[in-house]
Design a protein around this motif. Structure first.
Motif, PDB file in Angstrom:
ATOM      1  N   ARG A  57       0.834  -1.202   0.000  1.00 33.47           N
ATOM      2  CA  ARG A  57       0.000   0.000   0.000  1.00 33.47           C
ATOM      3  C   ARG A  57       0.865   1.247   0.000  1.00 33.47           C
ATOM      4  O   ARG A  57       1.943   1.277   0.586  1.00 33.47           O
ATOM      5  N   ASP A  61      -2.992   5.933  -2.583  1.00 33.05           N
ATOM      6  CA  ASP A  61      -3.203   4.968  -3.676  1.00 33.05           C
ATOM      7  C   ASP A  61      -4.692   4.789  -4.004  1.00 33.05           C
ATOM      8  O   ASP A  61      -5.052   4.070  -4.914  1.00 33.05           O
ATOM      9  N   GLN A  63      -6.996   3.172  -2.724  1.00 34.40           N
ATOM     10  CA  GLN A  63      -7.583   1.855  -2.483  1.00 34.40           C
ATOM     11  C   GLN A  63      -8.192   1.856  -1.089  1.00 34.40           C
ATOM     12  O   GLN A  63      -7.650   2.456  -0.174  1.00 34.40           O
TER      13      GLN A  63
END
Length: 86
Positions: A57, A61, A63
């Motif tokens: 990670r 990012d 996400q």
């Protein structure tokens, strides 16, 4: 699947995952990790054998693998505890 994974093999898997995340963090220069294991189709398992995902990670990012926690009452928590451990 996880239910059938022998305990000694589970210990080995965690040891390898730790080594891999250290190497990946160093070499990929990631900011963190998600370590994920899906068990059974309902949980998102698509490859039907035990495996673990090591997901590097990075800040920003975009996400989001975080769970949205439920907010059970103390009574519900006590009932769940009794179901699980008696």
């Amino acid at each position: 699947n996880f239910y059938e994974l022998p305990e000694e093999k589970a210990v080995e898997v965690i040891k390898v995952a730790k080594k891999m995340t250290v190497q990946m963090t160093k070499n990929l220069q990631c900011d963190g990790f998600n370590i994920l294991q899906n068990n059974n189709e309902i949980a998102g398992q698509t490859v039907m054998h035990y495996h673990m995902h090591l997901i590097p990670r990075y800040r920003n990012d975009n996400q989001d693998l975080t769970m949205k926690p439920m907010q059970p009452s103390q009574e519900e928590l006590a009932e769940i505890k009794n179901i699980i451990i008696g």
